[in-house]
Structures are given as structure tokens and as C-alpha cells.
Scaffold this motif. Structure first.
Motif, PDB file in Angstrom:
ATOM      1  N   CYS A   5      18.968  56.180 147.844  1.00 55.44           N
ATOM      2  CA  CYS A   5      19.033  56.618 146.448  1.00 55.44           C
ATOM      3  C   CYS A   5      17.637  57.006 145.967  1.00 55.44           C
ATOM      4  CB  CYS A   5      19.555  55.507 145.543  1.00 55.44           C
ATOM      5  SG  CYS A   5      21.179  54.879 145.979  1.00 55.44           S
ATOM      6  N   ALA A  29      16.845  61.591 140.194  1.00 57.97           N
ATOM      7  CA  ALA A  29      17.116  63.023 140.064  1.00 57.97           C
ATOM      8  C   ALA A  29      15.852  63.749 139.625  1.00 57.97           C
ATOM      9  CB  ALA A  29      18.249  63.245 139.060  1.00 57.97           C
ATOM     10  N   ASP A  30      15.783  65.037 139.934  1.00 57.47           N
ATOM     11  CA  ASP A  30      14.610  65.835 139.589  1.00 57.47           C
ATOM     12  C   ASP A  30      14.312  65.744 138.092  1.00 57.47           C
ATOM     13  OD1 ASP A  30      14.349  66.630 142.180  1.00 57.47           O
ATOM     14  OD2 ASP A  30      15.312  68.581 141.915  1.00 57.47           O
ATOM     15  N   ALA A  85      16.074  56.647 135.527  1.00 56.99           N
ATOM     16  CA  ALA A  85      17.169  57.035 136.422  1.00 56.99           C
ATOM     17  C   ALA A  85      18.347  56.069 136.374  1.00 56.99           C
ATOM     18  CB  ALA A  85      16.648  57.138 137.857  1.00 56.99           C
ATOM     19  N   ARG A  91      23.947  59.175 135.257  1.00 51.79           N
ATOM     20  CA  ARG A  91      23.992  59.872 136.546  1.00 51.79           C
ATOM     21  C   ARG A  91      22.597  60.376 136.915  1.00 51.79           C
ATOM     22  NH1 ARG A  91      29.063  61.395 138.255  1.00 51.79           N
ATOM     23  NH2 ARG A  91      28.271  63.286 139.248  1.00 51.79           N
ATOM     24  N   GLY A  92      21.645  59.503 136.760  1.00 46.64           N
ATOM     25  CA  GLY A  92      20.264  59.864 137.056  1.00 46.64           C
ATOM     26  C   GLY A  92      19.834  59.593 138.484  1.00 46.64           C
ATOM     27  N   CYS A  93      20.771  59.154 139.306  1.00 46.29           N
ATOM     28  CA  CYS A  93      20.470  58.829 140.705  1.00 46.29           C
ATOM     29  C   CYS A  93      21.064  59.891 141.619  1.00 46.29           C
ATOM     30  CB  CYS A  93      21.041  57.450 141.048  1.00 46.29           C
ATOM     31  SG  CYS A  93      21.094  57.068 142.811  1.00 46.29           S
ATOM     32  N   VAL A  94      20.288  60.322 142.597  1.00 48.30           N
ATOM     33  CA  VAL A  94      20.803  61.193 143.657  1.00 48.30           C
ATOM     34  C   VAL A  94      21.118  60.324 144.871  1.00 48.30           C
ATOM     35  CG1 VAL A  94      20.325  63.112 145.216  1.00 48.30           C
ATOM     36  CG2 VAL A  94      19.540  63.206 142.849  1.00 48.30           C
ATOM     37  N   SER A 109      24.596  65.152 149.345  1.00 47.87           N
ATOM     38  CA  SER A 109      23.888  64.560 148.203  1.00 47.87           C
ATOM     39  C   SER A 109      24.680  64.808 146.928  1.00 47.87           C
ATOM     40  CB  SER A 109      22.479  65.151 148.067  1.00 47.87           C
ATOM     41  OG  SER A 109      21.709  64.894 149.216  1.00 47.87           O
ATOM     42  N   CYS A 110      24.712  63.830 146.059  1.00 45.47           N
ATOM     43  CA  CYS A 110      25.412  63.978 144.786  1.00 45.47           C
ATOM     44  C   CYS A 110      24.773  63.061 143.757  1.00 45.47           C
ATOM     45  CB  CYS A 110      26.899  63.662 144.936  1.00 45.47           C
ATOM     46  SG  CYS A 110      27.226  61.994 145.531  1.00 45.47           S
ATOM     47  N   ARG A 111      24.944  63.414 142.499  1.00 45.13           N
ATOM     48  CA  ARG A 111      24.410  62.594 141.427  1.00 45.13           C
ATOM     49  C   ARG A 111      25.428  61.535 141.024  1.00 45.13           C
ATOM     50  NH1 ARG A 111      20.533  65.847 137.277  1.00 45.13           N
ATOM     51  NH2 ARG A 111      20.605  63.741 136.348  1.00 45.13           N
TER      52      ARG A 111
END
Length: 352
Positions: free
Chosen positions: A291, A294-295, A302, A307-310, A335-337
Motif C-alpha cells: 500500500c 495516492a499521488d 491517505a 480512498r487515499g491508498c493505492v 493497482s486500485c485506490r
């Protein structure tokens, strides 16, 4: 390659239902993506997708604290080091049951769970307050069809050779199926690797060497080696020492690292406790999950329901090339958020 070692891996790679028939295995991924606790999702290993509803949600008994998840047979056992109550999810029936309560020695500790066949081992580390506790969970009868987790499983305390300031760094099951290797660390001078024979309940010290990987290593029969996560972000393999030759276990076994691919960045992980996790799916195939933020988001931003995690889910295979170098093959990353609630929890997958 020895026949014994190949048979040992087949026991891990195949799965049988309670009537003795083989059934297809699946990936079960545990996430902390729910504001009230955790979810367990059933995934297709060839195309992992977490957008489908989870097969079960578990309300955390202690908000803002992680839970531990371990596998035993076709069951996923959920525990908290704050309470004795345990919950068991049976992946064959999608049923939930109360499990056997945790012993008091696994409370208020950092617990490490490890499965060997039909036995679950637990090491409790008390942050130097007192020596480790070593517990074993086994079934009290042989008929798997009628097992009740709350009454037919029982914990037993076992001796452990570790000092109170000695931290377990890594562990792996020997391909004989009943010998567990454990590396522990105090400092660069006081460290070493031990083995525990589950048949004789005896510990043995193998020298001052350490495994090159962190947490659990998995035996791959095609490589004839353990495979694990190197702390620098790479996949590594480590030869298995012979138990019949005591001198061969006194030095660190030869090990190799797949240097052409850095599989994750150890400095960008949102799960600061145990970091990425690795799962073995048999036939030299692995599943890696990690994990990152996110950009555009800082670490502290995050978390929560934003949904701040990739979530990175990577499947791959391992091979040695003609020169004996460890190579990663058939690598595929999805990869997904997702939302993530805790920096102290690492998503973990089970192949069952």
C-alpha cells in the motif's frame, strides 16, 4: 531435487474439502478499508479485483488498533491482542464461528502467527517487558467434519529459547513439513537462527546467521529454496540447510536476490508495521500486496474513508536463469485506490 521436498510442497499447493475431494483454491485478501473494521474479499488470482462486495465484514473489537489474521486449514482466524475472543471464517462454507479464546499470554503483545500443516503457532513479543511466549493451537480430535473451533481446538504453551529483548525477524517451514526455522535479533552480535521440531517439541540453535528475508519465507520446490521479501524491496531466495548435517547449518545458507526488479519501495509504505506481505500459491507463483499513498497525498492524509491508498497486487513467478541468477517471470500488477484506516495494519492474503 528430492522426492521428499516435492511432496512437501504439493501438500501446500493442493487443497481438499472435508470429504477428501480436491477443490480449486482462491485468494482471500484481508483489508482495513472499512471504517468499523476489516473486510475479507475472495479474489481471482489471475485478475484480482477488490471492487466486488466482500464475503464478510468484521467489526474491530478495538477501534484504531489492528487485528491479526492467520490461516488454519480452510479457515481464517481473526484475533485481537486486546481481547481473548476470536472469530473463525470457514472459506469452504462461508460460515462464521467463535474460535477458541486466546490465552492470556497473547494479550498486550505483538503476535506472530505461523502455520505448519494442521497446527498454528503463535509467538508473543512483549517489547522487552518479559520473555517471549510460544503457543500452539491444535485440533483435539481427528474428524475434521465435526470440528467446532470454540471447543475442538485448544492452545498449549511451549518453551521458547528467546530472551525478552530478542525480536523475531523471520521464520519458515522446512520442506520436511514439521521443522520450523526462526531467526531472532537483539543486535549485530547477539542474533541467530533456531529450529523447532514439531514432532519432538525440541529447539536447536543453528548459528549466528539470519535469514535474508523478513517475516515469513515460503519453500518453492522448483527452486529448492525458501523465498521471501528482502527489506530493501526485492524478492530473495535462500537455500534450505540439511537437517542431517549439523555443520551445514552453522553458516548462513547461500541466498540470491532478484535485482532486476525492485518490487516495492520500503520508504513509501502506508503499512508501517509489517510492510508488504507475500503469499505463496504453489508452482513457483506468488502474490505480493503493498500500500502506498495516492499521488498528491501526504502520508497522514491517505487514511480514512477517502480512498487515499493505492493498493498494489502483484502476481509473479520465479526461475533461475542459465547462470544461476534469480529472475522474476510473468509479473503482473493490478493497482486500485481503496480506503485504509490503519498505518499499523498490513493487508494480508491467504491461498486456500
Amino acid at each position: 531435487m528430492s522426492k521428499r521436498r516435492r511432496q512437501g510442497e504439493e501438500g501446500q499447493a493442493n487443497c481438499h474439502d472435508r470429504s477428501g475431494n480436491k477443490h480449486e483454491k482462491s485468494l482471500y485478501l484481508v483489508l482495513d478499508d472499512w471504517h468499523r473494521g476489516f473486510t475479507i474479499r475472495k479474489l481471482d488470482a489471475d485478475s484480482p479485483d477488490v471492487s466486488n462486495p466482500p464475503v464478510v465484514r468484521l467489526v474491530s473489537p478495538a477501534r484504531d488498533l489492528p487485528m491479526d489474521f492467520a490461516a488454519l486449514g480452510g479457515n481464517i482466524i481473526a484475533t485481537s491482542n486486546q481481547y481473548t475472543a476470536t472469530v473463525v471464517f470457514d472459506t469452504e462454507t462461508d460460515a462464521l464461528a467463535m474460535g477458541n479464546p486466546l490465552p492470556d499470554s497473547l494479550l498486550d503483545a505483538a503476535n506472530y502467527f505461523f502455520t505448519a500443516g494442521d497446527v498454528l503457532f503463535a509467538f508473543a513479543y512483549y517489547f522487552m517487558r518479559r520473555p517471549h511466549s510460544f503457543q500452539v493451537l491444535t485440533a483435539t480430535k481427528d474428524d475434521m467434519n465435526t470440528l467446532c473451533p470454540s471447543t475442538d481446538w485448544s492452545w498449549k504453551s511451549m518453551p521458547a529459547p528467546f530472551a525478552k529483548d530478542e525480536k523475531i525477524e523471520s521464520y519458515a517451514l522446512h520442506p520436511d513439513g514439521h521443522t520450523m526455522f526462526v531467526s531472532s535479533y537483539i543486535n549485530e552480535i547477539n542474533r541467530g537462527t533456531f529450529s523447532f521440531d514439531t514432532k519432538t517439541s525440541e529447539w536447536r540453535r543453528h548459528g549466528e546467521w539470519m535469514f535474508p528475508f523478513v517475516l515469513e519465507g515460503f519453500f518453492d520446490a522448483d527452486l529448492d529454496a525458501w523465498v521471501g521479501l528482502h527489506p530493501d524491496g526485492y524478492i530473495c531466495s535462500c537455500q534450505v540447510p540439511s537437517l542431517s548435517n549439523s555443520s551445514s547449518t552453522l553458516q548462513q545458507p547461500n541466498w540470491k536476490m532478484a535485482k532486476e526488479h525492485r518490487m516495492w519501495n520500503p520508504y513509501h509504505q502506508l503499512a508501517r508495521g509489517r510492510g508488504p506481505t507475500l503469499t505463496y500459491m504453489g508452482n513457483s507463483r506468488f502474490f505480493l500486496v503493498d500500500c502506498v499513498a495516492a499521488d498528491g497525498l501526504e502520508f497522514q492524509d491517505a487514511f480514512g474513508d477517502s480512498r487515499g491508498c493505492v493498493l498494489n497486487m502483484t502476481t509473479f513467478r520465479l526461475r533461475y536463469d542459465s547462470e544461476g541468477n534469480l529472475r522474476i517471470k510473468d509479473r503482473d500488477t493490478t493497482s486500485c485506490r481503496v480506503s485504509k484506516q490503519l498505518s499499523t495494519f498490513s493487508p494480508v492474503a491467504f491461498w486456500m
